[in-house]
Structures are given as C-alpha cells and as structure tokens.
Write an enzyme that holds these catalytic residues in place. Sequence first.
Site, PDB file in Angstrom:
ATOM      1  N   THR A  19       4.247   6.420  -1.317  1.00 26.11           N
ATOM      2  CA  THR A  19       4.114   5.356  -1.120  1.00 26.11           C
ATOM      3  C   THR A  19       3.697   4.222  -1.924  1.00 26.11           C
ATOM      4  O   THR A  19       2.976   5.369  -2.575  1.00 26.11           O
ATOM      5  CB  THR A  19       3.543   5.212   0.132  1.00 26.11           C
ATOM      6  OG1 THR A  19       2.966   4.755   0.798  1.00 26.11           O
ATOM      7  CG2 THR A  19       2.436   5.451   0.732  1.00 26.11           C
ATOM      8  N   ASN A  20       2.201   3.491  -1.899  1.00 29.15           N
ATOM      9  CA  ASN A  20       1.182   2.562  -2.607  1.00 29.15           C
ATOM     10  C   ASN A  20       0.569   2.381  -1.917  1.00 29.15           C
ATOM     11  O   ASN A  20       0.646   2.077  -0.375  1.00 29.15           O
ATOM     12  CB  ASN A  20       2.841   2.353  -3.595  1.00 29.15           C
ATOM     13  CG  ASN A  20       3.184   0.580  -2.648  1.00 29.15           C
ATOM     14  OD1 ASN A  20       2.429  -0.108  -2.209  1.00 29.15           O
ATOM     15  ND2 ASN A  20       4.365   0.738  -2.663  1.00 29.15           N
ATOM     16  N   THR A  21      -0.215   1.639  -2.169  1.00 22.45           N
ATOM     17  CA  THR A  21      -1.305   1.294  -2.033  1.00 22.45           C
ATOM     18  C   THR A  21      -1.251   0.202  -0.957  1.00 22.45           C
ATOM     19  O   THR A  21      -2.569  -0.491  -1.287  1.00 22.45           O
ATOM     20  CB  THR A  21      -3.030   1.280  -2.777  1.00 22.45           C
ATOM     21  OG1 THR A  21      -2.816   0.648  -4.065  1.00 22.45           O
ATOM     22  CG2 THR A  21      -3.328   3.429  -3.683  1.00 22.45           C
ATOM     23  N   ALA A  86       5.885  -4.718  -1.478  1.00 30.78           N
ATOM     24  CA  ALA A  86       5.747  -3.282  -2.693  1.00 30.78           C
ATOM     25  C   ALA A  86       6.509  -2.400  -2.411  1.00 30.78           C
ATOM     26  O   ALA A  86       6.184  -1.194  -2.237  1.00 30.78           O
ATOM     27  CB  ALA A  86       4.252  -3.024  -3.394  1.00 30.78           C
TER      28      ALA A  86
END
Length: 207
Positions: A19-21, A86
């Site tokens: 995943t990402n932030t 995102a």
Amino acid sequence: MLITAGPTFEPIDTVRGITNTSSGKMGYAVARAARDAGASVTLVSGPTALAAPRGLERIDVSSALQMHDAVMARVAKADVFIGVAAVADYRPKEAKPHKLKKGTGTVTLELQPNPDILATVAARKRPPFCVGFAAETENLEAYAAAKRKRKKVPLLAANLAQHAFGADDNQLILFDDQGRHELPRAPKIVLARQLVAHIAKLAFKKR
Ligand code: C5P
C-alpha cells in the site's frame, strides 16, 4: 461527480499487502467541497481511517482492480471524474490464498501493472470532464504538465507528495489548456473548494 480517494491495498497473501501512505484527506476534502457546491457525489474510497462524509455516497474498495471496477460501473452517469486516489501502479502477480511461511533465503515478489483508472476514463468515447492529481517528489512542474498530456485530461492538480501525504495543509498547481494556476498553501478543504470552483468554470462553461 465521481471521485476516487485514498490509497489502494494490493494483497500479497491473506494477511499482507502493498500500500502507500495516502491518508485520503485530499480526496475526502474534494468530495465535501463538491457536495457543498451542490453536486451529487459518489466517493470511491480505498482503505482510510476517515469517516464517511454526510450527504454523499461512499463506496469502499481495497485494491486497484476493485477501484477500477467500482468506477467503471458508475462512470457513465458522471459529468465530472476526479481521480485523487493514490492508486498502486503494480500488484503482486498472484495473491497467495494462505499466509506465506517464513524461510531463510530471499523472496522474490513478481508484480504486474494495474489498470490506469483515470486514463481509462479519459479515453472513453464520451468521457466526463476528467481531473487528475499528480503527487511528485521532484521536478513537479515538468512531470505534471507531461502527465496531463499523457493521460489526456483537461485539468491536472499537482502537489509535492512529501508535503501532501497525511498532512492537513497542501499547496496545488493546476495545469489546464490556459496554463498554470497556483493555489497557495492552505487547509485541504480550502484548496478543494477552489479546485471545485475551477472545475465548474471549465467543465460547464459551454452549457
Ligand atoms: O501516473 P500517476 O499515478 O502519477 O497519476 C496520478 C493520477 O492518475 C491520479 O489522478 C490518480 O488517481 C490516477 N491514477 C489512476 N489509476 C492508476 C494510477 C493513477 O486513476 N492506476
């Protein structure tokens, strides 16, 4: 208006993923601003800790493929599509149906590209007015202008990822056919209202 927000989560096995932030804050702010401007809003959201805003429809998804399918099922009815999410560019080639066991050696994870949701929507025969976001960590202006052309979207909002992700404030540069428009540092909801006003001017000017 159909809006995506948040990160996506790409499963590696039943308990792990990539995943990402992204916090989802910017996308949720845009959804609120659109709702307050009188739009009927559908928010397709990746996993975030944010409460569903009142007065709009929120569809919860996890992976990029789920986000893609949720968007495609609803895009025909949308006048405006804003991709704030995102979205992970890649996903593991196969998600293991059980928890991977630890070994001693190195492990290789094979990744395959995810569909580009924004570009797919923008390539439709009768696309909604499409707005992209670009989060870059360097060369913001050049990358953002190039991205607008590549994805064939009339409006692209660029920000610096290291400042935007997770923060309550942001700073945007909007790129459209007229050039660039700077929206100075402000709370995300303030920028979102300015962005929605800009979209309304461009998207509905001929109607
Ligand atoms: O190419 P990049 O990921 O930087 O482009 C960002 C823009 O494209 C954002 O608007 C994002 O929501 C959208 N996007 C998408 N599907 C992807 C990747 C990005 O809709 N797979």
